[in-house]
Design an enzyme around this catalytic site. Structure first.
Site, PDB file in Angstrom:
ATOM      1  CE  LYS A   7      -3.872  -1.934   2.636  1.00 40.77           C
ATOM      2  NZ  LYS A   7      -4.148  -2.351   4.009  1.00 40.77           N
ATOM      3  CD  GLN A  58      -3.427  -4.264   7.210  1.00 45.12           C
ATOM      4  OE1 GLN A  58      -3.471  -3.263   6.454  1.00 45.12           O
ATOM      5  NE2 GLN A  58      -3.664  -5.543   6.758  1.00 45.12           N
ATOM      6  CG  ASP A  78     -10.419   0.672   5.471  1.00 44.73           C
ATOM      7  OD1 ASP A  78     -10.200   0.014   4.408  1.00 44.73           O
ATOM      8  OD2 ASP A  78      -9.633   0.376   6.458  1.00 44.73           O
TER       9      ASP A  78
HETATM   10  N1  LIG Z   1      -8.706  -1.673   7.345  1.00 38.87           N
HETATM   11  C1  LIG Z   1      -8.182  -2.468   6.478  1.00 38.87           C
HETATM   12  N2  LIG Z   1      -8.671  -2.483   5.219  1.00 38.87           N
HETATM   13  C2  LIG Z   1      -8.074  -3.370   4.308  1.00 38.87           C
HETATM   14  O1  LIG Z   1      -8.334  -3.056   3.078  1.00 38.87           O
HETATM   15  C3  LIG Z   1      -7.477  -4.602   4.736  1.00 38.87           C
HETATM   16  C4  LIG Z   1      -7.136  -4.676   6.037  1.00 38.87           C
HETATM   17  N3  LIG Z   1      -7.718  -3.665   7.049  1.00 38.87           N
HETATM   18  N4  LIG Z   1      -6.774  -5.877   6.479  1.00 38.87           N
HETATM   19  C5  LIG Z   1      -5.997  -6.868   5.742  1.00 38.87           C
HETATM   20  C6  LIG Z   1      -6.838  -6.808   4.321  1.00 38.87           C
HETATM   21  C7  LIG Z   1      -6.160  -7.559   3.272  1.00 38.87           C
HETATM   22  N5  LIG Z   1      -6.224  -6.700   2.285  1.00 38.87           N
HETATM   23  C8  LIG Z   1      -5.634  -6.986   1.040  1.00 38.87           C
HETATM   24  C9  LIG Z   1      -5.658  -5.981  -0.039  1.00 38.87           C
HETATM   25  C10 LIG Z   1      -4.904  -6.432  -1.251  1.00 38.87           C
HETATM   26  C11 LIG Z   1      -4.220  -7.557  -1.384  1.00 38.87           C
HETATM   27  C12 LIG Z   1      -3.674  -7.942  -2.575  1.00 38.87           C
HETATM   28  O2  LIG Z   1      -3.330  -7.291  -3.539  1.00 38.87           O
HETATM   29  N6  LIG Z   1      -3.380  -9.106  -3.078  1.00 38.87           N
HETATM   30  C13 LIG Z   1      -2.797  -9.836  -4.221  1.00 38.87           C
HETATM   31  C14 LIG Z   1      -1.820 -10.734  -3.687  1.00 38.87           C
HETATM   32  C15 LIG Z   1      -0.892 -10.610  -2.633  1.00 38.87           C
HETATM   33  C16 LIG Z   1       0.031 -11.810  -2.376  1.00 38.87           C
HETATM   34  O3  LIG Z   1       0.796 -12.210  -3.157  1.00 38.87           O
HETATM   35  O4  LIG Z   1       0.244 -12.147  -1.093  1.00 38.87           O
HETATM   36  C17 LIG Z   1      -3.629 -10.210  -5.025  1.00 38.87           C
HETATM   37  O5  LIG Z   1      -4.564 -10.746  -4.903  1.00 38.87           O
HETATM   38  O6  LIG Z   1      -3.386 -10.265  -6.445  1.00 38.87           O
HETATM   39  C18 LIG Z   1      -4.519  -8.497  -0.373  1.00 38.87           C
HETATM   40  C19 LIG Z   1      -5.111  -8.058   0.674  1.00 38.87           C
HETATM   41  C20 LIG Z   1      -6.673  -5.334   2.672  1.00 38.87           C
HETATM   42  N7  LIG Z   1      -7.288  -5.498   3.751  1.00 38.87           N
END
Ligand SMILES: Nc1nc(=O)c2c([nH]1)NC[C@@H]1CN(c3ccc(C(=O)N[C@@H](CCC(=O)O)C(=O)O)cc3)C=[N+]21
Ligand SMILES: [Mg+2]
Length: 300
Positions: free
Chosen positions: A54, A98, A121
């Site tokens: 991020k 987070q 968020d």
């Molecule tokens: N207040 C809050 N807001 C959030 O938005 C929030 C949070 N807490 N806690 C955790 C989760 C998780 N999350 C992700 C965002 C992007 C990917 C992402 O880009 N993933 C890649 C892969 C990443 C990898 O390879 O591990 C994909 O899907 O292609 C993953 C997980 C946002 N979160």
């Protein structure tokens, strides 16, 4: 049938590019740089990875990124004081705490302490209420990203039968609100839904957000339907070698792709769009804070 793959990763790069162009214009014409503060409590390695990517993408879009890392033992009072400090900081236009937070901290209390105008968020009760009544709000990033992909693929969603699997405050419920706002007929299915396959099999759009690896299989899907897979689950992958893991969604990709008309992959689908929408929301919050029209197409 073999489904079209909806390229969330490529789409997210386009959205980030568009955010970056608006950020440059804000700087050139108004001398303002949007700022995003991310608060990370504890040492969860997966959370640290998200926070790092991020931060990197925030800077690449020309915005300021402020990271506040705190020990898991931080008291609720100290965390609330940090949120207050960020609320009062004019350089901070967006605040993300987070989740999940450690058990001794009341998550709702912390989220509702964030200035709703900086709640990128979209989890604050004010934003939830504004979304539910169709008023201008900050919209949760993951559902917003899903909506953008659906609109891009289908054009109008009006009259489509949409089934959201999962009823979380973070994804399921706001996703249902957004689909309703685009005039879908919306059903929310969940762990207690009877004959869930029969419910999803009537859907033109299935959004899977349950957090259970590969739960949705091809026999849940109507031929030609669009499948949006929100799940990001890390599972053991002994076939790749001892101790190896891989990412899978809430949908069993191969069987769903045989039946669906279109499907988002994991990784490379919803996840990158979530981060792109976080940047878009930060830009939107910055524009609104300064009385500047927020760019269209980056909000719901
Ligand atoms: N207040 C809050 N807001 C959030 O938005 C929030 C949070 N807490 N806690 C955790 C989760 C998780 N999350 C992700 C965002 C992007 C990917 C992402 O880009 N993933 C890649 C892969 C990443 C990898 O390879 O591990 C994909 O899907 O292609 C993953 C997980 C946002 N979160
Ligand atoms: Mg908790």
């Amino acid at each position: 049938m073999t489904a079209s793959i909806i390229d969330g990763k490529g789409f997210a790069a386009k959205v980030r590019g568009e955010v970056g162009r608006h950020v440059k214009r804000l700087k050139d014409e108004h001398g303002i740089t949007p700022g995003l503060a991310v608060v990370l409590v504890g040492e969860d390695p997966a959370s640290q990875v998200y926070v790092r990517s991020k931060g990197k993408q925030t800077v690449e879009a020309g915005m300021n990124s402020y990271e506040h890392k705190r020990d898991a033992s931080i008291s609720q009072e100290e965390l609330l004081a940090l949120v207050e400090q960020l609320n009062g900081d004019p350089a901070v236009h967006g605040i993300l705490v987070q989740l999940p937070l450690p058990d001794h901290i009341d998550e709702d209390l912390v989220i509702n302490a964030i200035d709703p105008a900086k709640d990128v968020d979209g989890f604050h009760i004010s934003n939830v209420g504004l979304l539910g009544t169709g008023q201008e709000s900050m919209v949760p990033c993951t559902p917003l990203g899903c909506l953008m992909m659906l609109r891009d693929f289908h054009g109008s969603l009006s009259g489509m039968n949409a089934v959201v699997v999962g009823r979380s405050n973070i994804v399921g419920k706001p996703m249902a609100q957004l689909l309703l706002g685009d005039s879908c007929t919306v059903t929310i299915a969940h762990s207690r839904t009877k004959d869930i396959k029969e419910v999803t099999r009537r859907a033109d759009i299935v959004v899977a957000a349950v957090g259970r690896p590969e739960m949705v299989t091809g026999d849940w899907i109507k031929p030609g339907a669009t499948v949006i897979d929100v799940g990001i689950n890390r599972i053991d992958a002994p076939e790749k070698g001892e101790g190896k893991t891989r990412l899978v969604g809430d949908c069993h990709f191969d069987s769903c792709a045989e039946v669906a008309g279109a499907i988002t992959p994991v990784p490379g689908g919803v996840g990158p769009m979530t981060i792109a929408c976080l940047l878009a929301n930060t830009l939107t919050a910055c524009c609104r804070a300064n009385g500047i029209a927020a760019p269209e197409g980056l909000t719901a």
